[in-house]
Design an enzyme around this catalytic site. Structure first.
Site, PDB file in Angstrom:
ATOM      1  N   ASP A  33       7.098  -9.124  11.421  1.00  0.00           N
ATOM      2  CA  ASP A  33       6.635  -8.445  12.632  1.00  0.00           C
ATOM      3  C   ASP A  33       5.216  -8.837  13.023  1.00  0.00           C
ATOM      4  O   ASP A  33       4.908  -8.992  14.204  1.00  0.00           O
ATOM      5  CB  ASP A  33       6.689  -6.921  12.450  1.00  0.00           C
ATOM      6  CG  ASP A  33       8.107  -6.368  12.554  1.00  0.00           C
ATOM      7  OD1 ASP A  33       9.057  -7.173  12.625  1.00  0.00           O
ATOM      8  OD2 ASP A  33       8.259  -5.126  12.556  1.00  0.00           O
TER       9      ASP A  33
ATOM     10  N   HIS B 201      45.282 -11.613  12.907  1.00  0.00           N
ATOM     11  CA  HIS B 201      45.758 -10.571  13.817  1.00  0.00           C
ATOM     12  C   HIS B 201      46.306  -9.400  13.013  1.00  0.00           C
ATOM     13  O   HIS B 201      46.994  -9.630  12.023  1.00  0.00           O
ATOM     14  CB  HIS B 201      46.876 -11.131  14.707  1.00  0.00           C
ATOM     15  CG  HIS B 201      47.511 -10.078  15.564  1.00  0.00           C
ATOM     16  ND1 HIS B 201      46.887  -9.557  16.679  1.00  0.00           N
ATOM     17  CD2 HIS B 201      48.703  -9.431  15.452  1.00  0.00           C
ATOM     18  CE1 HIS B 201      47.683  -8.634  17.218  1.00  0.00           C
ATOM     19  NE2 HIS B 201      48.781  -8.542  16.495  1.00  0.00           N
TER      20      HIS B 201
ATOM     21  N   ALA C 211      -4.636  -4.149   0.701  1.00  0.00           N
ATOM     22  CA  ALA C 211      -5.244  -5.476   0.569  1.00  0.00           C
ATOM     23  C   ALA C 211      -6.145  -5.802   1.751  1.00  0.00           C
ATOM     24  O   ALA C 211      -5.852  -5.425   2.887  1.00  0.00           O
ATOM     25  CB  ALA C 211      -4.147  -6.520   0.457  1.00  0.00           C
TER      26      ALA C 211
ATOM     27  N   GLY D 220       7.595   1.402  21.392  1.00  0.00           N
ATOM     28  CA  GLY D 220       7.409   0.085  20.788  1.00  0.00           C
ATOM     29  C   GLY D 220       6.618   0.127  19.492  1.00  0.00           C
ATOM     30  O   GLY D 220       6.178   1.188  19.042  1.00  0.00           O
TER      31      GLY D 220
ATOM     32  N   LYS E  31       0.822  -1.227   0.000  1.00  0.00           N
ATOM     33  CA  LYS E  31       0.000   0.000   0.000  1.00  0.00           C
ATOM     34  C   LYS E  31       0.851   1.271   0.000  1.00  0.00           C
ATOM     35  O   LYS E  31       0.378   2.335  -0.358  1.00  0.00           O
ATOM     36  CB  LYS E  31      -0.983   0.002   1.169  1.00  0.00           C
ATOM     37  CG  LYS E  31      -0.348   0.039   2.531  1.00  0.00           C
ATOM     38  CD  LYS E  31      -1.413   0.167   3.612  1.00  0.00           C
ATOM     39  CE  LYS E  31      -0.734   0.199   4.965  1.00  0.00           C
ATOM     40  NZ  LYS E  31      -1.623   0.332   6.065  1.00  0.00           N
TER      41      LYS E  31
HETATM   42  C1  LIG Z   1      13.583   3.166  13.385  1.00  0.00           C
HETATM   43  C2  LIG Z   1      13.662   1.672  13.205  1.00  0.00           C
HETATM   44  C3  LIG Z   1      14.893   1.066  13.095  1.00  0.00           C
HETATM   45  C4  LIG Z   1      14.988  -0.306  12.920  1.00  0.00           C
HETATM   46  N1  LIG Z   1      16.232  -0.859  12.811  1.00  0.00           N
HETATM   47  C5  LIG Z   1      16.342  -2.198  12.640  1.00  0.00           C
HETATM   48  C6  LIG Z   1      17.615  -2.796  12.486  1.00  0.00           C
HETATM   49  O1  LIG Z   1      18.649  -2.125  12.510  1.00  0.00           O
HETATM   50  N2  LIG Z   1      17.671  -4.134  12.306  1.00  0.00           N
HETATM   51  C7  LIG Z   1      16.545  -4.918  12.266  1.00  0.00           C
HETATM   52  O2  LIG Z   1      16.668  -6.134  12.111  1.00  0.00           O
HETATM   53  N3  LIG Z   1      15.327  -4.370  12.399  1.00  0.00           N
HETATM   54  C8  LIG Z   1      15.203  -3.033  12.581  1.00  0.00           C
HETATM   55  N4  LIG Z   1      13.952  -2.483  12.682  1.00  0.00           N
HETATM   56  C9  LIG Z   1      12.775  -3.378  12.613  1.00  0.00           C
HETATM   57  C10 LIG Z   1      12.445  -3.735  11.149  1.00  0.00           C
HETATM   58  O3  LIG Z   1      12.196  -2.552  10.441  1.00  0.00           O
HETATM   59  C11 LIG Z   1      11.245  -4.659  11.097  1.00  0.00           C
HETATM   60  O4  LIG Z   1      11.482  -5.799  11.893  1.00  0.00           O
HETATM   61  C12 LIG Z   1      10.962  -5.119   9.668  1.00  0.00           C
HETATM   62  O5  LIG Z   1      10.717  -4.013   8.842  1.00  0.00           O
HETATM   63  C13 LIG Z   1       9.792  -6.074   9.634  1.00  0.00           C
HETATM   64  O6  LIG Z   1       9.545  -6.475   8.339  1.00  0.00           O
HETATM   65  P1  LIG Z   1       8.084  -6.912   7.863  1.00  0.00           P
HETATM   66  O7  LIG Z   1       8.231  -7.337   6.435  1.00  0.00           O
HETATM   67  O8  LIG Z   1       7.502  -7.863   8.818  1.00  0.00           O
HETATM   68  O9  LIG Z   1       7.193  -5.605   7.968  1.00  0.00           O
HETATM   69  P2  LIG Z   1       7.315  -4.097   7.451  1.00  0.00           P
HETATM   70  O10 LIG Z   1       8.705  -3.712   7.158  1.00  0.00           O
HETATM   71  O11 LIG Z   1       6.540  -3.305   8.435  1.00  0.00           O
HETATM   72  O12 LIG Z   1       6.549  -4.137   6.060  1.00  0.00           O
HETATM   73  C14 LIG Z   1       5.165  -4.346   5.976  1.00  0.00           C
HETATM   74  C15 LIG Z   1       4.666  -3.724   4.706  1.00  0.00           C
HETATM   75  O13 LIG Z   1       3.302  -4.090   4.528  1.00  0.00           O
HETATM   76  C16 LIG Z   1       2.573  -2.995   4.012  1.00  0.00           C
HETATM   77  N5  LIG Z   1       1.167  -3.204   4.356  1.00  0.00           N
HETATM   78  C17 LIG Z   1       0.600  -3.223   5.594  1.00  0.00           C
HETATM   79  N6  LIG Z   1      -0.722  -3.467   5.504  1.00  0.00           N
HETATM   80  C18 LIG Z   1      -0.997  -3.614   4.189  1.00  0.00           C
HETATM   81  C19 LIG Z   1      -2.180  -3.878   3.444  1.00  0.00           C
HETATM   82  N7  LIG Z   1      -3.364  -4.074   4.054  1.00  0.00           N
HETATM   83  N8  LIG Z   1      -2.100  -3.938   2.100  1.00  0.00           N
HETATM   84  C20 LIG Z   1      -0.909  -3.754   1.460  1.00  0.00           C
HETATM   85  N9  LIG Z   1       0.232  -3.493   2.114  1.00  0.00           N
HETATM   86  C21 LIG Z   1       0.187  -3.437   3.447  1.00  0.00           C
HETATM   87  C22 LIG Z   1       3.203  -1.802   4.714  1.00  0.00           C
HETATM   88  O14 LIG Z   1       2.972  -0.605   3.984  1.00  0.00           O
HETATM   89  C23 LIG Z   1       4.681  -2.198   4.745  1.00  0.00           C
HETATM   90  O15 LIG Z   1       5.385  -1.713   3.622  1.00  0.00           O
HETATM   91  C24 LIG Z   1      13.814  -1.098  12.850  1.00  0.00           C
HETATM   92  C25 LIG Z   1      12.560  -0.491  12.950  1.00  0.00           C
HETATM   93  C26 LIG Z   1      12.473   0.875  13.120  1.00  0.00           C
HETATM   94  C27 LIG Z   1      11.120   1.500  13.216  1.00  0.00           C
END
Ligand SMILES: Cc1cc2nc3c(=O)[nH]c(=O)nc-3n(C[C@H](O)[C@H](O)[C@H](O)COP(=O)(O)OP(=O)(O)OC[C@H]3O[C@@H](n4cnc5c(N)ncnc54)[C@H](O)[C@@H]3O)c2cc1C
Length: 468
Positions: A312, A444, A113, A271, A34
């Site tokens: 996540d 080293h 979606a 969080g 999205k």
């Molecule tokens: C500031 C910050 C720093 C971070 N640094 C780290 C780090 O250094 N190392 C690390 O391992 N993790 C880090 N994280 C955590 C990491 O970003 C997340 O664990 C990771 O992005 C999770 O991936 P994901 O694919 O589950 O979800 P997301 O990255 O949240 O992606 C989900 C996607 O789904 C889309 N979406 C949601 N609902 C819908 C829908 N209904 N229809 C279509 N699309 C949709 C969203 O727009 C999004 O693009 C950080 C997080 C933050 C906020």
């Protein structure tokens, strides 16, 4: 209605690798996003924050060269230029993800979606039109998580902000309060602290970075205080009042006493909340737990056989590499391959200054399990390479089973901890013993020698420190 083998909802570090792997395995796949491909991690999480962190290190190091005989004067930050540079990186990476999806043959649709059946998805486009899609095999929920907002600190995009805004600030706040002493709050708080902001951390729990080895946390805490920061633990942020000059007076309660602290910007980093609402999951019978996470089995399957959840939204740890691994596993399971969540441990890297990286059990966790442990510890203060880098804070700590000598956990605080933890992760995956690490020849002078020496120390055989 268009039909695919699999439909992936979300193109973050969980969703896009899942779609790519599905395509590699000859599955007809659709990925729905999205916002922007790359998800939180690429657009405003991992990558943007790490770009700012590296700029902050350069800024600090450039001023700290005097001891090495390098005098620099007039170091200045152009926050606008830094943001432009960071945005360039994001653009390059998200563009790359788009090309990878396309190059592998995955279709991408931009829209929101909703799951309308065990194998049916509706997508609402920006113009309001709705398109219907069907999956013959599976739907993968990879919708990630969003920032938690506290009702008394509603984001206004300027003074009261979340991580999304904090990685895009085009100014350095003079006084920055961070509510929440977790990973995101400390990483970003320390960036602006390095650029000269006065940092005030307010944490509700008795310790910062809950769950991390307290010996490691202490080193980071000391750095925050050394740079003139303040840390309030067991403290609650109650609310705020805007002042005439644009600053805010934040009322906090610490040790039973209330006080008001005046700051320019408040970063709320308490969080992330799973994005499982409004997706239609409950309607099709997918179980969502009390916290909003979607429980899955070892194959990443929800209770509805055709619906998978990864990253996540499927539960902690909320880390990009965990999301990616689950994405790959789900794709392989859907394509009929033998795959499951069979890892030993997921490493964690915290990009504070210095960095903390951990994998496996902490000393406290091992003891709580009733295990007798041997501890090995090697400080960077006596390591030649760390001295040559002028970065001698921190140590490597190894937790091993006293009887078997198997490595149970590794905890590093110091330079390049995030890079070094990969060797420790491999040790756990390979069920390594202390001897395996200590007998491995490490080049080293390198920071990695500290792992070898810490393992030797746990056996009373370190060369470069006294063995207790
Ligand atoms: C500031 C910050 C720093 C971070 N640094 C780290 C780090 O250094 N190392 C690390 O391992 N993790 C880090 N994280 C955590 C990491 O970003 C997340 O664990 C990771 O992005 C999770 O991936 P994901 O694919 O589950 O979800 P997301 O990255 O949240 O992606 C989900 C996607 O789904 C889309 N979406 C949601 N609902 C819908 C829908 N209904 N229809 C279509 N699309 C949709 C969203 O727009 C999004 O693009 C950080 C997080 C933050 C906020």
């Amino acid at each position: 209605m268009k039909t695919y083998d699999a439909i992936v909802i979300g193109a973050g570090p969980g969703g896009y690798p899942c779609a790519i792997r599905l395509a590699q395995l000859k599955q007809k796949v659709l990925c729905i996003e999205k916002e922007n491909v790359g998800g939180v991690c690429l657009n405003w999480g991992c990558i943007p924050s790490k770009a700012l962190i590296s700029a902050a290190h350069l800024y600090e190091k450039s001023q700290a060269g005097a001891a090495m005989g390098i005098k620099v004067s007039g170091v200045e930050l152009d926050a606008n230029k830094m943001q432009d540079w960071k945005e360039g990186i994001v653009k390059k990476l998200t563009g790359g993800v788009g090309s990878l999806l396309k190059g592998n043959g995955a279709d991408v649709v931009n829209g929101t979606a909703t799951v309308v059946g065990p194998k049916r998805v509706d997508v609402t486009r920006a113009d309001g039109s709705v398109e219907q899609f069907e999956a013959t095999k599976a739907i993968v929920i990879a919708t990630g998580s969003t920032t938690i907002e506290i009702p008394t600190f509603k984001f206004d995009g300027d003074t009261i902000i979340g991580a999304k805004e904090a990685v895009s600030l085009r100014r350095v706040p003079k006084r920055l309060m961070v509510i929440g002493g977790g990973v995101i709050g400390l990483e970003l708080g320390m960036v602006y602290q390095a650029f000269g902001a006065e940092l005030i951390v307010v944490e509700a729990l008795p310790e910062l970075l809950t769950g991390v080895d307290p010996d490691c946390t202490k080193i980071v805490e000391r750095k925050i205080l050394k740079r003139g920061g303040t840390i309030h633990k067991n403290a609650k942020a109650l609310g705020y009042e805007k002042q005439k000059d644009g600053s805010v007076g934040v009322k906090i309660q610490a040790d039973g006493k209330e006080q008001t602290i005046v700051v320019d910007t408040v970063l709320v980093a308490v969080g992330m909340r799973p994005s499982s609402k409004g997706l239609g999951l409950e309607k099709v019978g997918v179980t969502v737990d009390q916290r909003g996470f979607v429980p899955t089995d070892k194959f990443c399957r929800t209770n509805v056989p055709s619906i998978y959840a990864i990253g996540d939204v499927s539960g902690p740890p909320l880390l990009a590499h965990k999301a990616t691994k689950e994405g790959e596993i789900a794709a392989e399971v859907i394509a009929g391959h033998k795959a499951e969540k069979d890892w030993v441990a997921i490493p964690g890297a915290i990009f504070t200054d210095p960095e903390i990286a951990t994998v496996g059990l902490t000393e406290a966790e091992a003891k709580a399990k009733g295990l007798e442990v041997s501890i090995g510890k090697f400080p960077f203060s006596v390591l030649g390479k760390a001295m040559a880098m002028n970065e001698t804070e921190g140590f490597v700590k190894i937790v091993a089973d006293k009887k078997t000598k198997q490595v149970l956990g590794v905890h590093i605080v110091g330079p390049e901890a995030s890079t070094m933890i990969s060797e420790a992760s491999l040790s756990l995956e390979m069920a390594a013993f202390l001897e395996d690490l200590s007998l491995t020849i490490h080049p080293h002078p390198t920071l990695g020698e500290s792992l070898m020496e810490a393992a030797a120390h746990a056996m009373g055989a370190a060369i470069h420190i006294a063995n207790r």
